[in-house]
Design a protein around this motif. Structure first.
Motif, PDB file in Angstrom:
ATOM      1  N   THR A 164       0.858  -1.181   0.000  1.00 55.38           N
ATOM      2  CA  THR A 164       0.000   0.000   0.000  1.00 55.38           C
ATOM      3  C   THR A 164       0.901   1.240   0.000  1.00 55.38           C
ATOM      4  N   PRO A 165       0.362   2.417  -0.342  1.00 57.22           N
ATOM      5  CA  PRO A 165       1.165   3.644  -0.289  1.00 57.22           C
ATOM      6  C   PRO A 165       1.701   3.950   1.110  1.00 57.22           C
ATOM      7  N   ALA A 166       1.078   3.360   2.134  1.00 54.77           N
ATOM      8  CA  ALA A 166       1.513   3.590   3.510  1.00 54.77           C
ATOM      9  C   ALA A 166       2.490   2.519   3.991  1.00 54.77           C
ATOM     10  N   GLY A 167       2.864   1.591   3.109  1.00 55.74           N
ATOM     11  CA  GLY A 167       3.727   0.473   3.493  1.00 55.74           C
ATOM     12  C   GLY A 167       2.996  -0.848   3.327  1.00 55.74           C
ATOM     13  N   ASP A 168       3.676  -1.940   3.589  1.00 61.49           N
ATOM     14  CA  ASP A 168       3.072  -3.260   3.439  1.00 61.49           C
ATOM     15  C   ASP A 168       2.079  -3.551   4.566  1.00 61.49           C
ATOM     16  N   ALA A 169       0.914  -4.018   4.178  1.00 56.58           N
ATOM     17  CA  ALA A 169      -0.079  -4.510   5.133  1.00 56.58           C
ATOM     18  C   ALA A 169      -0.076  -6.034   5.076  1.00 56.58           C
ATOM     19  N   ARG A 170      -0.713  -6.664   6.039  1.00 60.42           N
ATOM     20  CA  ARG A 170      -0.760  -8.126   6.061  1.00 60.42           C
ATOM     21  C   ARG A 170      -2.176  -8.591   6.390  1.00 60.42           C
ATOM     22  N   ILE A 171      -2.642  -9.582   5.624  1.00 62.40           N
ATOM     23  CA  ILE A 171      -3.968 -10.154   5.845  1.00 62.40           C
ATOM     24  C   ILE A 171      -3.819 -11.622   6.228  1.00 62.40           C
ATOM     25  N   LEU A 177      -8.171 -11.058   9.155  1.00 58.74           N
ATOM     26  CA  LEU A 177      -7.599 -10.168  10.163  1.00 58.74           C
ATOM     27  C   LEU A 177      -6.534  -9.322   9.488  1.00 58.74           C
ATOM     28  N   VAL A 178      -6.705  -8.017   9.556  1.00 61.91           N
ATOM     29  CA  VAL A 178      -5.859  -7.089   8.803  1.00 61.91           C
ATOM     30  C   VAL A 178      -4.908  -6.349   9.732  1.00 61.91           C
ATOM     31  N   GLU A 179      -3.620  -6.460   9.426  1.00 60.38           N
ATOM     32  CA  GLU A 179      -2.591  -5.698  10.142  1.00 60.38           C
ATOM     33  C   GLU A 179      -2.205  -4.491   9.299  1.00 60.38           C
ATOM     34  N   GLN A 180      -2.441  -3.309   9.841  1.00 59.11           N
ATOM     35  CA  GLN A 180      -2.133  -2.079   9.128  1.00 59.11           C
ATOM     36  C   GLN A 180      -0.615  -1.935   8.941  1.00 59.11           C
ATOM     37  N   PRO A 181      -0.188  -1.201   7.908  1.00 60.44           N
ATOM     38  CA  PRO A 181       1.239  -1.079   7.604  1.00 60.44           C
ATOM     39  C   PRO A 181       2.119  -0.651   8.774  1.00 60.44           C
ATOM     40  N   TRP A 182       1.628   0.262   9.601  1.00 57.70           N
ATOM     41  CA  TRP A 182       2.469   0.723  10.705  1.00 57.70           C
ATOM     42  C   TRP A 182       2.773  -0.406  11.676  1.00 57.70           C
ATOM     43  N   ARG A 183       1.825  -1.306  11.829  1.00 54.90           N
ATOM     44  CA  ARG A 183       2.024  -2.431  12.740  1.00 54.90           C
ATOM     45  C   ARG A 183       2.970  -3.470  12.123  1.00 54.90           C
ATOM     46  N   VAL A 184       2.801  -3.715  10.817  1.00 56.75           N
ATOM     47  CA  VAL A 184       3.682  -4.654  10.120  1.00 56.75           C
ATOM     48  C   VAL A 184       5.128  -4.164  10.170  1.00 56.75           C
ATOM     49  N   GLY A 192       6.501  -2.674  12.532  1.00 49.63           N
ATOM     50  CA  GLY A 192       7.029  -2.742  13.884  1.00 49.63           C
ATOM     51  C   GLY A 192       6.980  -1.448  14.661  1.00 49.63           C
ATOM     52  N   LYS A 193       6.213  -0.484  14.160  1.00 49.96           N
ATOM     53  CA  LYS A 193       6.095   0.783  14.869  1.00 49.96           C
ATOM     54  C   LYS A 193       5.103   0.657  16.015  1.00 49.96           C
ATOM     55  N   LYS A 194       5.300   1.467  17.040  1.00 45.29           N
ATOM     56  CA  LYS A 194       4.458   1.376  18.228  1.00 45.29           C
ATOM     57  C   LYS A 194       3.342   2.413  18.263  1.00 45.29           C
ATOM     58  N   VAL A 195       3.439   3.418  17.395  1.00 44.09           N
ATOM     59  CA  VAL A 195       2.448   4.488  17.396  1.00 44.09           C
ATOM     60  C   VAL A 195       1.767   4.538  16.035  1.00 44.09           C
ATOM     61  N   ALA A 196       0.448   4.546  16.045  1.00 40.60           N
ATOM     62  CA  ALA A 196      -0.309   4.603  14.797  1.00 40.60           C
ATOM     63  C   ALA A 196      -0.182   5.977  14.153  1.00 40.60           C
ATOM     64  N   PRO A 197      -0.209   6.038  12.823  1.00 42.20           N
ATOM     65  CA  PRO A 197      -0.149   7.331  12.134  1.00 42.20           C
ATOM     66  C   PRO A 197      -1.482   8.051  12.181  1.00 42.20           C
TER      67      PRO A 197
END
Length: 215
Positions: A13-20, A64-71, A73-78
């Motif tokens: 995604t434009p925000a980084g890789d997501a994972r499903i 179950l969808v993991e948003q790019p920030w979580r994939v 390894g960041k601790k704070v959501a954008p």
């Protein structure tokens, strides 16, 4: 009940890789229920895991969808706009099975689902622990996000959620209360209710609601 994903896929995604992570049953499903996590945790949340375990055997594929920030390894959501960009970009992957897609999430994930539901063509929204307002600040209401989803919406809310108790929601909201639950649906031992019983309230409500639409 299924406890392990059938398949996991990475989506750029434009925000980084997501994972499903896909949870399917052998029988043909009636819809995909896609749910994302909140701003303070991931897909290991008890409510998301409960849905993934219970729904496939009752006719619904769970993604179950993991948003790019979580994939990443960041601790704070954008910012919310960035969350929406990531969710929107991975939507085609959720539609690939060729089934109606119910958008969902817990907390910040529920807000994303509501904000984007109409534009993406979501069939409905499942909002878990919707953060109606910041704790102690009911004047900063986010009710417009919820009521503006534009599709059938079910809220499942803990009875003592500081982000909005069930009685605070707008009149007419389709809402199921998890008695004594906090924002993460944790229930104190003094309540005499087990986590399994609380999660059964959540999953049974979700299935009954889904069955009314797809049964």
């Amino acid at each position: 009940m299924r406890t392990r994903a059938n398949e996991s896929e990475t989506v750029a995604t434009p925000a980084g890789d997501a994972r499903i992570s896909w949870y399917r049953d052998a029988e043909p499903a009636r819809a995909v229920v896609a749910v994302s996590h909140g701003a303070g945790g991931g897909i290991e949340a008890r409510d998301l895991r409960a849905l993934a375990a219970a729904l496939p055997g009752r006719g619904y594929t769970v993604a179950l969808v993991e948003q790019p920030w979580r994939v990443a390894g960041k601790k704070v959501a954008p910012a919310p706009k960035t969350l929406d960009v990531g969710w929107t970009a991975l939507w085609p992957a959720l539609e690939k099975p060729g089934l109606p897609v119910v958008a969902g999430g817990r907390s910040a994930g529920a807000r994303v689902a509501c904000r984007t539901a109409r534009a993406l063509g979501a069939h409905a929204v499942l909002a878990l622990s919707f953060p109606l307002h910041p704790p102690g600040k009911p004047e900063k209401s986010r009710a417009e996000e919820l009521t503006g989803a534009g599709v059938p919406t079910l809220v499942v809310q803990g009875g003592r959620d500081p982000f909005g108790r069930p009685a605070e929601f707008p009149a007419g909201t389709a809402l199921t209360e998890v008695a004594h639950g906090d924002h993460g649906f944790a229930v104190p031992k003094s309540a005499g209710v087990s986590e399994a019983e609380s999660m059964a309230v959540l999953t049974d409500a979700a299935v009954a609601w889904l069955d009314r639409m797809f049964g």
